[in-house]
Scaffold this active site. Structure first.
Site, PDB file in Angstrom:
ATOM      1  N   TYR A 433     -41.359  71.488 -27.336  1.00 32.47           N
ATOM      2  CA  TYR A 433     -40.618  72.831 -28.010  1.00 32.47           C
ATOM      3  C   TYR A 433     -39.659  72.221 -29.108  1.00 32.47           C
ATOM      4  CZ  TYR A 433     -36.683  72.651 -24.549  1.00 32.47           C
ATOM      5  OH  TYR A 433     -35.718  72.214 -23.653  1.00 32.47           O
ATOM      6  N   GLU A 434     -39.313  73.309 -29.819  1.00 28.32           N
ATOM      7  CA  GLU A 434     -38.452  73.080 -31.137  1.00 28.32           C
ATOM      8  C   GLU A 434     -39.235  72.178 -31.850  1.00 28.32           C
ATOM      9  OE1 GLU A 434     -35.789  74.983 -31.210  1.00 28.32           O
ATOM     10  OE2 GLU A 434     -35.856  74.231 -33.137  1.00 28.32           O
ATOM     11  N   GLY A 435     -40.451  72.525 -32.185  1.00 28.18           N
ATOM     12  CA  GLY A 435     -41.403  71.624 -32.746  1.00 28.18           C
ATOM     13  C   GLY A 435     -41.856  70.497 -32.168  1.00 28.18           C
ATOM     14  N   GLN A 440     -42.546  66.560 -35.686  1.00 32.79           N
ATOM     15  CA  GLN A 440     -41.544  65.957 -35.844  1.00 32.79           C
ATOM     16  C   GLN A 440     -41.885  64.740 -36.810  1.00 32.79           C
ATOM     17  OE1 GLN A 440     -38.468  67.194 -35.360  1.00 32.79           O
ATOM     18  NE2 GLN A 440     -39.315  68.718 -33.980  1.00 32.79           N
TER      19      GLN A 440
END
Lengths: 589, 589
Positions: A433-435, A440
């Site tokens: 999650y969060e990319g 990244q």
């Protein structure tokens, strides 16, 4: 549950690595050792006494949707109340909205304790913090006055609504629509998925931040706007009133973080209020991204810390076999596991990663403070470069180390009565999650490295070079030599990527994961070199706990010896140019 | 569920890599391509139609203990019946006991299909196979006549009872007692834990093989004997009669393989019958160890294969973002994930590992056949050397690749509605059971390498050298060069370990995990070199499917380029001599 906050390690990073109270960052002068220790001791107490005992309860019970409301596991309301009533959710919020105005670094240090103790419960305040930051940065004065005090105190909690069934990373595919109304508000309609804390029964209201397409914005991500959609529409005085047209359709059954209510949310003509500029929603989301991603990178090592502590306890307690060099406890039927070299190898790998990652994360938080509190463009560029590394490298390695901790427990680590499976299942999400970590790596190679002609990465390499040159003490050679080697590998990799990128962007991106990991090792090598220098200085000066400092040095040497050689591996992969990665036609898979 | 048996790959390993029907191993001449294809197509059909659809059912429902009997998930009885009634549990059992007498290699190939489709269900027959082998090797004629036909047909199933609460790896700590009775039988009393298939409702009887201490055996593992303890005591004609004093106390709630009933078993004066010689129980257990550990090493890549197939399907179907080199499907709103280099990197890593591990596993199975069917001591020494590598390396990497497959699915891979979490949770156990991977590494470095003055490892290095020298084709350089480098690293590592071992055994064992992985890469490099040579020969001769063979070569080149450089990393760790691994006193952790 054996989790104990590693207060001495936290102190060491704050005061010996970062020397916070001597820093020129506004607000840091107040962070003297007695103050930070007092704060962290209180956070530790809350973590041990309240949050950690709820961790397994949350895993077993999970969240359930009942009559349109998500019910949290037993005891979570009390845990959440303890967090917010103790002011822990307000630590770095602005004083004008009820916060304590402390640096983001202190929020980060305290957050580590809470995540190690109970990652799922702490996510509710983490998301609320994100909503706070977005409204603080982009809200109108009226929006700030209405929402920020409630979010500071966590009387209301926040969410981020980005993902839809057909659209994850590629936000240009968003279908949720926002139709302007005569009164200036919008009607928001669409389905959002994977909404953490999308619904629960622990707060009076939930403030959803929703990405949606308003008319006239054009195709792709450019046309997206950000809206505030409260669950209950507040009146001007902040009293929640009418229920808005937003409902949880489902709570997902996930591999881990069972106590984090991940919801499918239906927006059915819900009243929404534009946050920031029309069609500039992506920019508004990006505001919060550095902090959100640093927070996930922190989860990577903080869960590994809790798992390490359990592995250590088991290795000291469980008796199997004998030390090869003669029985350690001849009066017992067997020696504790910790006599066995491969058990040591696993524990040292964990310990060396965790302590290095903590240093990098805290340094990153101090760079965010420097960027925000001093408008320091260089600090901002540096932390923007480091963020994908902190998030991607630390969550990959954090999961690996959590699985390693589970391995120390043998068969007992696979049984759900023991804590190790939950740690592994919980840690897994941070890579996603969060990319995702692939995103990244793409962000690092595709955006952050080339930004401003590579200025930030050159500055980073300059820091590494300066660190290598700064230490004349022969005892530092065990640190500076491996760091110099890894830094050389990073420079060679950057050169190779640049050449490949000009020839074929696919070739460069084939090595994006490798580069993220290579850079992660250089970052942790830099941290360990700085920590070793501080430990040696203290030992030479007779300051501090000699046993602690000696162990710190030995742990650092393990990282330099055992982990930094991965740099050469990643360089070899990058230099191969991705030819074999892209060789097959899709139908040959 | 997308699992499809990779028949072309199985064919390639059997007939192009191993050239089974030209082999001098007794029974191999019958394994012509049309015969093996017919067997594998039937196994594939059973896997797709019956076993794979039950996999998620088993995960969701698990096993439950009801009134003293373990109940299996819905449909498992039918699945198990299909396995045993089709003769699949009898494939390599002796014809005199109702088996088909096929080579162990065929059992292995078929097993891959079943494990990929449903690892948990297949474990029941796997354990029964182990009990069959133990009784076949050590049973009296009467015991063989009574038990083997029932185990061959899986009318009765088998278990292995080793672990106790206080004793896992260290079997010398066993407390279960066996008291001799006047009739020559024993009364067995004690508690065993982690007993796979310890109880269930799918067979008429369960044959427990139990390690216990009979009087007069002395301390430690030397005094242990092996007993047959049937759940229902059979009369001489094999009809199960009185219930014996063995009961399941608990079914464990585990991270994965929920449909494998892992039981706590209470033996309360249960009637047991000595199997093999008194006080020689450990030797009897070791008889089955090579096959059991090869079977777990197979699980490592077979679950990764199922996960890879799901990842591949998702990467071809799910659309997010655009290819960097221009839209692949401009008429669609986005391109499939497979256009992205980092997605390719993940899929290629999986594919290259799985195909290499399959080759190594099948080669290992053929060495077991050679050892057993030809009394070939060299083959026996070689497979004994390779077994800890096949088990330890393949399950470590198998789990890593399964997690990588899960990563391809992004957030959807974390949701239990989709298959990826189960694959990851199931794959995790293979690193732990049948000897943790730390125990495998210890077995390799402490026992297998030094056996007979290192004869086996020298023979292995000789095979690698011969392979490197055998290929003049310039296209083979992409294989022989990396293999030569990795083999050099292995030799250097062996030299370092030997020196360390003489100085300090802890130093040598600090690198045991690294050596196991280094050797794993050399093994897979050897397999890929042989497969590449076969593929090139076929391509040159115009035989076979050119697209398949070209993809095989490209996949092999990826392994040699991307994975084999790990050899140097492991060498660097081994050469560090474990100084940092053993540096800390226990209290400093």
């Amino acid at each position: 549950m054996t989790y104990q906050t590693p207060l001495t390690d936290l102190d060491f990073v704050l005061h010996r690595l970062l020397a916070v109270s001597a820093s020129d960052i506004p607000g840091y002068a107040d962070l003297d050792p007695s103050f930070t220790r007092a704060v962290l001791e209180e956070a530790a107490k809350l973590s041990h006494d309240v949050l950690a005992p709820l961790n397994a309860v949350g895993d077993v019970q999970g969240c359930r949707l009942e009559n349109g409301v998500v019910r949290m596991p037993e005891g979570f309301q009390a845990g959440f109340d303890a967090l917010r009533q103790g002011g822990w959710t307000a630590l770095d919020c602005a004083t004008e909205f009820g916060g304590q105005g402390l640096p983001y670094l202190m929020h980060t240090a305290v957050n580590e304790c809470f995540v190690s103790a109970n990652m799922a419960l702490n996510m509710v305040q983490g998301l609320t913090h994100g909503a706070y930051s977005a409204i603080a940065a982009h809200g109108s004065p009226a929006q700030k006055a209405l929402y920020l005090p409630k979010l500071t105190s966590c009387e209301w909690t926040g969410t981020m609504n980005l993902t839809e069934p057909q659209c994850g990373t590629d936000l240009g595919l968003i279908r949720t629509k926002a139709e302007p109304q005569a009164d200036g508000s919008y009607r928001v309609t669409g389905t959002k998925i994977f909404i953490s804390a999308g619904d629960h029964d622990m707060a009076d209201n939930i403030v959803h931040l929703v990405l949606a397409k308003a008319p006239g914005g054009g195709e792709g991500t450019k046309g997206i706007s950000l809206f505030i959609v409260p669950k209950f529409l507040p009146d001007a005085s902040g009293v929640p009133g009418l229920r808005n047209g937003v409902t949880p359709l489902k709570v997902e059954h996930k591999m881990g973080i069972h106590a984090s209510p991940t919801c499918v949310m239906a927006f059915d003509g819900a009243q929404g209020f534009l946050l920031g500029d029309l069609h500039k929603g992506m920019r508004a989301m990006f505001t919060m991204m550095n902090e959100a991603r640093l927070g996930v990178g922190l989860q990577g090592y903080a869960v590994a810390e809790a798992a390490y502590q359990s592995a250590r306890a088991y290795a000291l307690d469980r008796r199997q076999g004998r030390a090869l060099t003669g029985a350690a406890d001849p009066e017992q039927p067997a020696d504790p596991l910790i006599v066995h070299p491969d058990i040591r190898r696993m524990l040292m790998d964990q310990k060396a990663f965790i302590e290095g990652a903590r240093a990098l994360t805290f340094w990153g938080a101090s760079l965010i403070d420097r960027a925000h509190r001093m408008d320091d463009a260089e600090a901002d560029a540096l932390i923007s470069l480091l963020i994908p590394v902190i998030k991607g490298f630390q969550t990959d390695k954090g999961f690996e180390m959590t699985v390693t901790a589970q391995q120390v427990w043998g068969g007992h680590g696979y049984i759900e009565d023991n804590p190790m499976s939950q740690f592994a299942r919980d840690a897994r999400i941070a890579m996603i999650y969060e990319g995702t970590n692939g995103v990244q790596a793409l962000d690092l190679v595709g955006r952050k490295l080339p930004a401003e002609g590579g200025k930030a990465v050159q500055a980073f390499l300059g820091l590494v070079k300066a660190e290598c040159q700064a230490h004349a003490d022969p005892a530092m050679k065990a640190f500076t030599e491996p760091l110099r080697q890894a830094s050389k590998a990073l420079q060679a990799a950057l050169g190779a990527l640049m050449q490949q990128g000009m020839r074929d962007p696919n070739a460069a991106l084939s090595g994006s994961n490798a580069l993220m990991h290579l850079m992660g090792h250089v970052c942790l090598g830099l941290m360990w070199t700085r920590m070793a220098a501080a430990a040696l200085a203290d030992l030479a000066g007779g300051a501090g706990d000699a046993a602690f400092l000696t162990a710190k040095l030995a742990t650092g040497r393990h990282y330099m010896t055992w982990a930094l050689p991965e740099a050469a591996l990643h360089l070899a992969r990058i230099q191969s140019g991705g030819e074999t990665v892209m060789a097959l036609p899709p139908e040959a898979f």
